[in-house]
Motif scaffolding. Structure first.
Motif, mmCIF file in Angstrom:
data_model
loop_
_atom_site.group_PDB
_atom_site.id
_atom_site.type_symbol
_atom_site.label_atom_id
_atom_site.label_comp_id
_atom_site.label_asym_id
_atom_site.label_seq_id
_atom_site.Cartn_x
_atom_site.Cartn_y
_atom_site.Cartn_z
ATOM 1 N N ALA A 57 -1.618 8.378 -0.570
ATOM 2 C CA ALA A 57 -1.869 7.209 0.409
ATOM 3 C C ALA A 57 -3.122 7.636 1.124
ATOM 4 O O ALA A 57 -3.682 8.961 1.322
ATOM 5 N N ASP A 58 -3.802 6.787 2.145
ATOM 6 C CA ASP A 58 -4.750 7.192 2.994
ATOM 7 C C ASP A 58 -4.782 6.175 4.030
ATOM 8 O O ASP A 58 -4.281 4.988 3.785
ATOM 9 N N THR A 104 -5.507 6.205 -2.873
ATOM 10 C CA THR A 104 -5.878 4.914 -1.907
ATOM 11 C C THR A 104 -7.238 4.794 -1.640
ATOM 12 O O THR A 104 -7.687 5.648 -1.060
ATOM 13 N N VAL A 135 -6.319 -0.998 -0.909
ATOM 14 C CA VAL A 135 -5.970 -1.452 0.205
ATOM 15 C C VAL A 135 -7.063 -2.153 0.844
ATOM 16 O O VAL A 135 -8.373 -1.985 0.770
ATOM 17 N N TYR A 138 -4.905 -1.745 7.686
ATOM 18 C CA TYR A 138 -3.862 -2.553 8.673
ATOM 19 C C TYR A 138 -4.253 -1.960 10.044
ATOM 20 O O TYR A 138 -3.477 -2.328 10.980
ATOM 21 N N HIS A 154 -5.867 -11.233 8.024
ATOM 22 C CA HIS A 154 -5.276 -10.643 6.828
ATOM 23 C C HIS A 154 -5.732 -11.586 5.370
ATOM 24 O O HIS A 154 -5.902 -10.881 4.437
ATOM 25 N N TYR A 158 -7.890 -10.347 1.941
ATOM 26 C CA TYR A 158 -7.370 -10.451 0.497
ATOM 27 C C TYR A 158 -8.507 -11.212 -0.152
ATOM 28 O O TYR A 158 -8.938 -11.173 -1.361
ATOM 29 N N ALA A 227 -0.197 -2.348 -3.328
ATOM 30 C CA ALA A 227 0.960 -2.588 -2.673
ATOM 31 C C ALA A 227 0.780 -3.915 -1.573
ATOM 32 O O ALA A 227 0.092 -3.573 -0.911
ATOM 33 N N GLY A 228 1.578 -4.737 -1.569
ATOM 34 C CA GLY A 228 1.480 -5.951 -0.386
ATOM 35 C C GLY A 228 2.365 -7.021 -0.982
ATOM 36 O O GLY A 228 2.377 -7.212 -2.375
ATOM 37 N N THR A 229 3.124 -7.528 -0.050
ATOM 38 C CA THR A 229 4.123 -8.401 -0.901
ATOM 39 C C THR A 229 4.218 -9.884 -0.131
ATOM 40 O O THR A 229 4.937 -10.796 -0.341
ATOM 41 N N SER A 230 3.068 -9.917 0.627
ATOM 42 C CA SER A 230 2.544 -11.343 1.316
ATOM 43 C C SER A 230 2.393 -12.263 0.070
ATOM 44 O O SER A 230 1.946 -11.842 -0.950
ATOM 45 N N GLY A 233 -1.074 -11.386 -1.177
ATOM 46 C CA GLY A 233 -0.783 -10.013 -2.078
ATOM 47 C C GLY A 233 -0.341 -10.149 -3.049
ATOM 48 O O GLY A 233 -0.838 -9.454 -4.059
ATOM 49 N N PHE A 245 3.164 -1.102 -5.817
ATOM 50 C CA PHE A 245 4.016 0.079 -5.107
ATOM 51 C C PHE A 245 4.980 -0.996 -4.031
ATOM 52 O O PHE A 245 4.091 -1.594 -3.093
ATOM 53 N N GLY A 247 7.889 -1.156 -0.778
ATOM 54 C CA GLY A 247 9.013 -0.462 -0.263
ATOM 55 C C GLY A 247 9.999 -1.640 0.397
ATOM 56 O O GLY A 247 9.591 -2.405 1.186
ATOM 57 N N MET A 280 9.593 2.831 -3.481
ATOM 58 C CA MET A 280 9.307 4.019 -2.649
ATOM 59 C C MET A 280 10.706 4.431 -2.191
ATOM 60 O O MET A 280 11.505 3.466 -1.660
HETATM 61 C C1 LIG Z 1 4.863 1.698 -0.201
HETATM 62 C C2 LIG Z 1 3.506 1.333 0.284
HETATM 63 C C3 LIG Z 1 2.192 2.064 0.370
HETATM 64 C C4 LIG Z 1 1.367 1.695 1.163
HETATM 65 N N1 LIG Z 1 0.396 2.626 1.195
HETATM 66 C C5 LIG Z 1 -0.955 2.445 1.957
HETATM 67 C C6 LIG Z 1 -1.720 3.222 2.009
HETATM 68 O O1 LIG Z 1 -1.814 4.445 1.972
HETATM 69 N N2 LIG Z 1 -2.925 2.996 3.018
HETATM 70 C C7 LIG Z 1 -3.066 1.560 3.423
HETATM 71 O O2 LIG Z 1 -3.938 1.239 4.020
HETATM 72 N N3 LIG Z 1 -1.863 0.681 3.415
HETATM 73 C C8 LIG Z 1 -1.207 0.924 2.658
HETATM 74 N N4 LIG Z 1 -0.157 0.168 2.371
HETATM 75 C C9 LIG Z 1 -0.083 -1.424 3.032
HETATM 76 C C10 LIG Z 1 -0.508 -2.339 2.008
HETATM 77 O O3 LIG Z 1 -1.720 -1.890 1.294
HETATM 78 C C11 LIG Z 1 -0.651 -3.523 2.502
HETATM 79 O O4 LIG Z 1 -1.517 -3.803 3.497
HETATM 80 C C12 LIG Z 1 0.672 -3.890 3.282
HETATM 81 O O5 LIG Z 1 1.934 -3.795 2.477
HETATM 82 C C13 LIG Z 1 0.667 -5.479 3.833
HETATM 83 O O6 LIG Z 1 0.451 -6.321 2.657
HETATM 84 P P1 LIG Z 1 0.912 -7.685 2.607
HETATM 85 O O7 LIG Z 1 0.412 -8.202 3.989
HETATM 86 O O8 LIG Z 1 0.439 -8.320 1.258
HETATM 87 O O9 LIG Z 1 2.472 -7.597 2.347
HETATM 88 C C14 LIG Z 1 1.137 0.564 1.639
HETATM 89 C C15 LIG Z 1 2.355 -0.404 1.454
HETATM 90 C C16 LIG Z 1 3.516 0.041 0.619
HETATM 91 C C17 LIG Z 1 4.555 -0.867 0.571
#
Ligand SMILES: Cc1cc2nc3c(=O)[nH]c(=O)nc-3n(C[C@H](O)[C@H](O)[C@H](O)COP(=O)(O)O)c2cc1C
Length: 311
Positions: A57-58, A104, A135, A138, A154, A158, A227-230, A233, A245, A247, A280
């Motif tokens: 991650a980062d 990342t 990524v 955020y 947001h 994307y 990673a992102g479920t919106s 995303g 990925f 969570g 995760m």
């Molecule tokens: C398991 C997991 C790991 C993530 N790791 C990072 C990360 O290392 N760095 C980062 O900037 N965002 C990380 N994110 C955030 C995602 O890149 C993304 O911004 C966030 O899930 C919101 O996306 P969404 O609005 O599409 O759901 C992570 C998200 C999840 C679920």
């Protein structure tokens, strides 16, 4: 065919990633994260344990919202100090043969032309074991560090990421033909100029007119994580991701995310299972259940609620 489970380790180039407070445990070595030995020992352990990869991650900024400032994050070392995640990959690759690397990288703060080359270099040095976790960020603190007042909205992030990826594909896939590098000593020709093509890109967010700098790496385009479920995303994942990925707090929520991601892949003309999904989770192992439970109790003793930035 039986389903295969894939397992990645999840870490970050800092002492305190997802286990706040555990750096105080007597057996913890995470404050050695600045050393090559730390990462090489970890890489060897993961390879011996048949892990598929390590995911790093980062963040591009600091957590400075909790408590109205950065003090709590700093005091607890929460993802700060944090070093560059890409730099440790060659050290780990040098002592392993099979371990994959998912790293990342934030499209909001990396210019595509130079960033594409950094990733190609890592794909060369790992002999095709490299992956990029895409990524958009955020943290407003990261935006402010680059002169912006706050993060871009947001959904716009994307949109920018979508165009960024289109440009990266052009650089990785379209500039150099497979046999462009001849390295022909007798003819005195290193590169055949007819096999190297200029990339023109004139988009909404990026403009570029250039020959790519690197010759094709084993994968050309690295493995792409997201990673992102919106809704945005998920659409992005459906188009670009090979691994997602997630969570999830419950089985039901996880199932819903997985279904949405697979449907998004199908909408992009891909097969549902073209995307590997990584959930995760924290796993504590012991020779017996009782030993694992005892370890959990011991670790809980060191866990820091404040370090979790929880109210
Ligand atoms: C398991 C997991 C790991 C993530 N790791 C990072 C990360 O290392 N760095 C980062 O900037 N965002 C990380 N994110 C955030 C995602 O890149 C993304 O911004 C966030 O899930 C919101 O996306 P969404 O609005 O599409 O759901 C992570 C998200 C999840 C679920």
């Amino acid at each position: 065919m039986p389903k295969e489970i894939r397992i990645n380790a999840f870490d970050m180039n800092c002492a305190v990633h997802q286990s706040p407070g555990l750096w105080r445990h007597p057996r913890d070595r995470s404050t050695d994260y600045k050393t090559l030995k730390y990462w090489q020992d970890l890489a060897r352990t993961l390879e011996r344990g048949l892990f598929d990869g390590i995911f790093l991650a980062d963040v591009a900024g600091i957590y400075d919202v909790y408590g109205g400032g950065p003090e709590t994050a700093l005091r607890n070392g929460v993802q700060v100090p944090v070093n560059d995640p890409f730099m440790i990959v060659p050290a780990m690759a040098a002592v392993t043969e099979h371990l994959g690397f998912g790293v990342t990288g934030n499209i909001s703060y990396e210019p595509p032309y130079s960033f594409a080359r950094r990733l190609t270099t890592l794909d060369h040095l790992t002999n095709g074991r490299f992956g990029w976790n895409i990524v958009t960020g955020y943290l407003n603190s990261a935006a402010k560090a680059t002169g912006l007042a706050k993060q871009t909205a947001h959904d716009t992030r994307y949109d920018i990421a979508a165009e960024y990826l289109d440009l990266m594909y052009k650089l990785w896939e379209g500039s150099w033909e497979d046999d462009a590098v001849r390295a022909d000593k007798s003819a005195g020709v290193y590169v055949d100029p007819a096999k190297v093509h200029r990339i023109h890109h004139d988009g909404e967010y990026f403009r570029l007119d250039a020959i790519y700098l690197s010759e094709p790496s084993p994968q050309r385009t690295p493995v792409l994580y997201q990673a992102g479920t919106s809704p945005k995303g998920v659409a992005f994942a459906g188009r670009n991701a090979e691994c997602v990925f997630v969570g999830a707090r419950s089985k039901g929520a996880l199932a819903a995310s997985v279904k949405a991601i697979r449907e998004a892949a199908v909408r992009e003309g891909r097969r549902p299972n073209d995307i590997l999904i990584f959930a995760m989770m924290t796993v504590i192992v012991g020779h017996t259940d009782a030993e694992a439970e005892e370890r959990l109790r011991d670790y809980r003793h060191y866990a820091s609620r404040e370090g979790a930035l929880e109210p």
